[in-house]
Design an enzyme around this catalytic site. Structure first.
Site, mmCIF file in Angstrom:
data_model
loop_
_atom_site.group_PDB
_atom_site.id
_atom_site.type_symbol
_atom_site.label_atom_id
_atom_site.label_comp_id
_atom_site.label_asym_id
_atom_site.label_seq_id
_atom_site.Cartn_x
_atom_site.Cartn_y
_atom_site.Cartn_z
ATOM 1 N N ARG A 116 98.598 3.814 4.079
ATOM 2 C CA ARG A 116 98.707 3.756 5.551
ATOM 3 C C ARG A 116 98.610 5.189 6.042
ATOM 4 O O ARG A 116 99.451 6.026 5.704
ATOM 5 C CB ARG A 116 100.029 3.121 5.970
ATOM 6 C CG ARG A 116 100.353 3.355 7.418
ATOM 7 C CD ARG A 116 101.472 2.501 7.926
ATOM 8 N NE ARG A 116 101.022 1.129 8.089
ATOM 9 C CZ ARG A 116 101.642 0.217 8.851
ATOM 10 N NH1 ARG A 116 102.732 0.534 9.501
ATOM 11 N NH2 ARG A 116 101.177 -1.010 8.951
ATOM 12 N N HIS A 143 92.928 -2.356 10.723
ATOM 13 C CA HIS A 143 94.116 -2.931 10.066
ATOM 14 C C HIS A 143 93.679 -4.264 9.440
ATOM 15 O O HIS A 143 94.112 -5.339 9.870
ATOM 16 C CB HIS A 143 95.239 -3.113 11.098
ATOM 17 C CG HIS A 143 96.607 -3.276 10.508
ATOM 18 N ND1 HIS A 143 96.851 -3.221 9.144
ATOM 19 C CD2 HIS A 143 97.828 -3.494 11.091
ATOM 20 C CE1 HIS A 143 98.144 -3.402 8.934
ATOM 21 N NE2 HIS A 143 98.751 -3.564 10.086
ATOM 22 N N GLN A 146 96.281 -7.035 8.191
ATOM 23 C CA GLN A 146 96.927 -7.764 9.284
ATOM 24 C C GLN A 146 96.017 -8.889 9.768
ATOM 25 O O GLN A 146 96.460 -10.019 9.999
ATOM 26 C CB GLN A 146 97.228 -6.789 10.438
ATOM 27 C CG GLN A 146 97.810 -7.456 11.661
ATOM 28 C CD GLN A 146 99.218 -7.992 11.439
ATOM 29 O OE1 GLN A 146 100.083 -7.271 10.992
ATOM 30 N NE2 GLN A 146 99.441 -9.264 11.752
ATOM 31 N N ASP A 237 99.107 -6.065 21.466
ATOM 32 C CA ASP A 237 99.663 -5.015 20.611
ATOM 33 C C ASP A 237 100.321 -3.988 21.537
ATOM 34 O O ASP A 237 100.081 -3.978 22.751
ATOM 35 C CB ASP A 237 98.519 -4.382 19.784
ATOM 36 C CG ASP A 237 98.994 -3.378 18.744
ATOM 37 O OD1 ASP A 237 100.212 -3.308 18.476
ATOM 38 O OD2 ASP A 237 98.134 -2.658 18.186
ATOM 39 N N CYS A 276 100.847 -8.462 16.049
ATOM 40 C CA CYS A 276 100.990 -7.871 14.715
ATOM 41 C C CYS A 276 102.425 -7.419 14.463
ATOM 42 O O CYS A 276 102.858 -7.360 13.320
ATOM 43 C CB CYS A 276 100.022 -6.710 14.547
ATOM 44 S SG CYS A 276 100.135 -5.481 15.868
ATOM 45 N N ARG A 304 101.401 -12.118 6.092
ATOM 46 C CA ARG A 304 101.023 -10.815 5.521
ATOM 47 C C ARG A 304 101.213 -10.858 4.001
ATOM 48 O O ARG A 304 100.408 -10.341 3.235
ATOM 49 C CB ARG A 304 101.900 -9.687 6.097
ATOM 50 C CG ARG A 304 101.710 -9.399 7.565
ATOM 51 C CD ARG A 304 100.357 -8.780 7.850
ATOM 52 N NE ARG A 304 100.101 -7.561 7.097
ATOM 53 C CZ ARG A 304 100.502 -6.334 7.454
ATOM 54 N NH1 ARG A 304 101.165 -6.156 8.574
ATOM 55 N NH2 ARG A 304 100.200 -5.266 6.717
HETATM 56 N N1 NVA Z 1 98.369 -0.507 16.850
HETATM 57 C C1 NVA Z 1 99.634 -0.396 16.168
HETATM 58 C C2 NVA Z 1 99.722 -1.419 15.082
HETATM 59 C C3 NVA Z 1 101.012 -1.405 14.301
HETATM 60 C C4 NVA Z 1 101.045 -2.442 13.218
HETATM 61 C C5 NVA Z 1 99.779 1.007 15.608
HETATM 62 O O1 NVA Z 1 98.782 1.544 15.091
HETATM 63 O O2 NVA Z 1 100.862 1.596 15.718
HETATM 64 N N1 CP Z 2 102.123 -5.247 11.592
HETATM 65 C C1 CP Z 2 102.451 -4.220 10.794
HETATM 66 O O1 CP Z 2 101.602 -3.631 10.117
HETATM 67 O O2 CP Z 2 103.778 -3.921 10.790
HETATM 68 P P1 CP Z 2 104.464 -2.638 10.136
HETATM 69 O O3 CP Z 2 104.017 -1.451 10.957
HETATM 70 O O4 CP Z 2 105.924 -2.889 10.231
HETATM 71 O O5 CP Z 2 103.996 -2.512 8.718
#
Ligand code: NVA
Ligand code: CP
Length: 319
Positions: A116, A143, A146, A237, A276, A304
């Site tokens: 990540r 992502h 997800q 989101d 998400c 997930r």
């Molecule tokens: N768009 C959000 C998704 C988190 C799962 C982010 O990148 O923070």
């Molecule tokens: N949806 C998602 O990726 O959640 P986290 O940021 O908690 O991993």
């Protein structure tokens, strides 16, 4: 070709999961089939420790609840071992190049890497310099894990993707990009509704349109009423993703797209709500919708686990 008619082969050509851009409709169907089967096995308490002896390294440069828990739990359920590596603790966080990190991991017999991070190019470097399968656990651009879970949730609800429509309200960032690609490739109509100037990159819209299965429509608009009309899945989101600065002008532009009871009433009568997570109640969605009868956020979060077990298994298994 419809998912419900697809006959799985148990194989995919891809070695990595960097973005759904690289995945064909058939490969996405393979992963979804595998996820359905692994979920069935888990519920039936059937053994599925197919990755015994394998190690998954998980590199996190951003926070996570779902991604960390689902990968860690998933690899254990498959018989393997998770290795959690926060960039705060490893030398990567002090500037050691990715290309060196991955070659060290290879020497230590790491079998698969989940990362990540911010830049998609960092994943590409991991994939280029190592021979280890790399899984995208979220970047600023995509992502994919997800979205596999989201598609599984939609399929469980409706039994098909064909003739269904998903609408995403928000910025053209990682979730919008991956939803566009994933929905189009499984043959589901998808609309991205973003304020002017916050829409997804044209290159990704074009890629989704070019790969759309069975005439699935990919629409980008700032017209809220057009977007919500006929939607079977309503998705949103956070206004500000990890790494983004708060910006009052952006918040003001996104606020009219809040998913509230009034918005849900304009969708198809059978519409479900997806997110998400994590969510900011009172911003992109109301508490009423999050907790309401149309919300599927917790089955979606659970998926997930099943979707990622499929990804880990399909990429790591000895073919
Ligand atoms: N768009 C959000 C998704 C988190 C799962 C982010 O990148 O923070
Ligand atoms: N949806 C998602 O990726 O959640 P986290 O940021 O908690 O991993």
């Amino acid at each position: 070709m419809r998912f419900e008619d697809y006959k799985p082969t148990g194989r995919i050509k891809n070695k990595h999961m960097l973005t759904l851009m690289d995945y064909s409709s058939e490969e996405i169907f393979e992963l979804l089939h595998c996820a359905v089967e692994l979920k069935r096995k888990q519920y039936a308490r059937e053994r599925h420790d197919y990755l015994a002896g394998k190690t998954l390294a998980m590199i996190f440069e951003k926070s996570s609840t779902r991604t960390r828990i689902s990968f860690e739990q998933g690899i254990r359920q498959l018989g393997g071992y998770p290795m959690f590596l926060s960039s705060r603790d490893i030398q990567l966080g002090r500037g050691e190049p990715i290309r060196d990190t991955v070659r060290v991991m290879e020497r230590m017999n790491i079998d698969e890497i989940m990362i990540r991070t911010f830049k998609q190019s960092d994943l590409e470097e991991l994939a280029e310099y190592g021979h280890i399968p790399v899984i995208n656990g979220l970047t600023d651009d995509f992502h994919p894990c997800q979205v596999l879970a989201d598609l599984l949730t939609v399929y469980e609800e409706f039994g098909t993707f064909t003739g269904k429509k998903l609408v995403f309200f928000g910025e053209g960032f990682n979730m919008a990009n991956s939803l566009m690609l994933g929905c189009a490739k499984v043959g589901m109509d998808v609309t991205i509704c973003s304020p002017a100037g916050l829409g997804p990159k044209q290159k990704i819209v074009d890629a989704a349109r070019a790969a759309a299965l069975g005439g699935a429509k990919v629409v980008v608009t700032d017209d809220i009423n057009e977007a919500i009309s006929g939607a079977n899945a309503v998705y949103t989101d956070v206004f500000f993703s990890m790494g983004q600065e708060k910006d009052p002008a952006k918040e003001a532009a996104l606020m009219p797209m809040q998913v509230n009871a009034e918005m849900m009433a304009k969708a198809a009568p059978d519409a479900i709500f997806l997110h998400c997570l994590p969510a900011h109640r009172g911003e992109e969605v109301t508490d009423e919708v999050m907790e309401g009868a149309q919300s599927r956020i917790f089955p979606e979060a659970e998926n997930r686990l099943h979707a990622q077990k499929a990804v880990m298994y399909m990429l790591m298994k000895d073919n």
